[in-house]
Design an enzyme around this catalytic site. Sequence first.
Site, PDB file in Angstrom:
ATOM      1  N   TYR A 115     -12.870  -2.841  11.902  1.00  0.00           N
ATOM      2  CA  TYR A 115     -11.157  -2.449  11.563  1.00  0.00           C
ATOM      3  C   TYR A 115     -12.026  -0.730  10.487  1.00  0.00           C
ATOM      4  CZ  TYR A 115      -6.932  -1.076   9.369  1.00  0.00           C
ATOM      5  OH  TYR A 115      -5.961  -0.165   9.091  1.00  0.00           O
ATOM      6  N   LYS A 119     -11.446   3.529  11.245  1.00  0.00           N
ATOM      7  CA  LYS A 119     -10.978   3.978  10.032  1.00  0.00           C
ATOM      8  C   LYS A 119     -12.035   5.143  10.112  1.00  0.00           C
ATOM      9  CE  LYS A 119      -6.951   1.832  11.376  1.00  0.00           C
ATOM     10  NZ  LYS A 119      -6.468   2.960  11.963  1.00  0.00           N
TER      11      LYS A 119
END
Length: 167
Positions: A115, A119
């Site tokens: 994640y 990002k």
Amino acid sequence: AAKKAAEEIASTRGVKTGHFAGDISQQEPAEKLIETCISTLGKIDILVNNAGITKDTLLMRMKKEQWDAVIAVNLTGTYLCTQAAFKQMMKARSGSIVNISSIAGENGNPGQANYSASKAGVIGFTKTVALEGSSRGIRCNAIAPGFISSAMTDNLTEDQREKIISN
């Protein structure tokens, strides 16, 4: 929620809106999504890339499938939708793209290597798109929020939630 937001914007601002959904991790559906927006609304003024998933686990336990799924939606999906909308925005010489990143993309987060990487990639991608689009009147910005209570974060344990909030 998207339908409600679109209806509220249309009624309060008097503009034509729409809400569309598709599997943005795959090229054909992502392109079809943008084509549908253009054919329904005539053009795209604003693109908000806010699709995101998590498949949290510590790096040493993370399976490649978990890595691939998160990168596919969070980063590749942002690229595919932006690329498809960017073409139309370049012709129109205007547009605004808002990419939803995360504070995890700036600081990292234990158990979220996939994640956080996705990002962080969105942040770098955003900077490049902003540079490439600026001469044609296209703005591209990223928002990197911290913890937000949502369906995605509802799966966190109370311990995980407290750690994130304390950071």
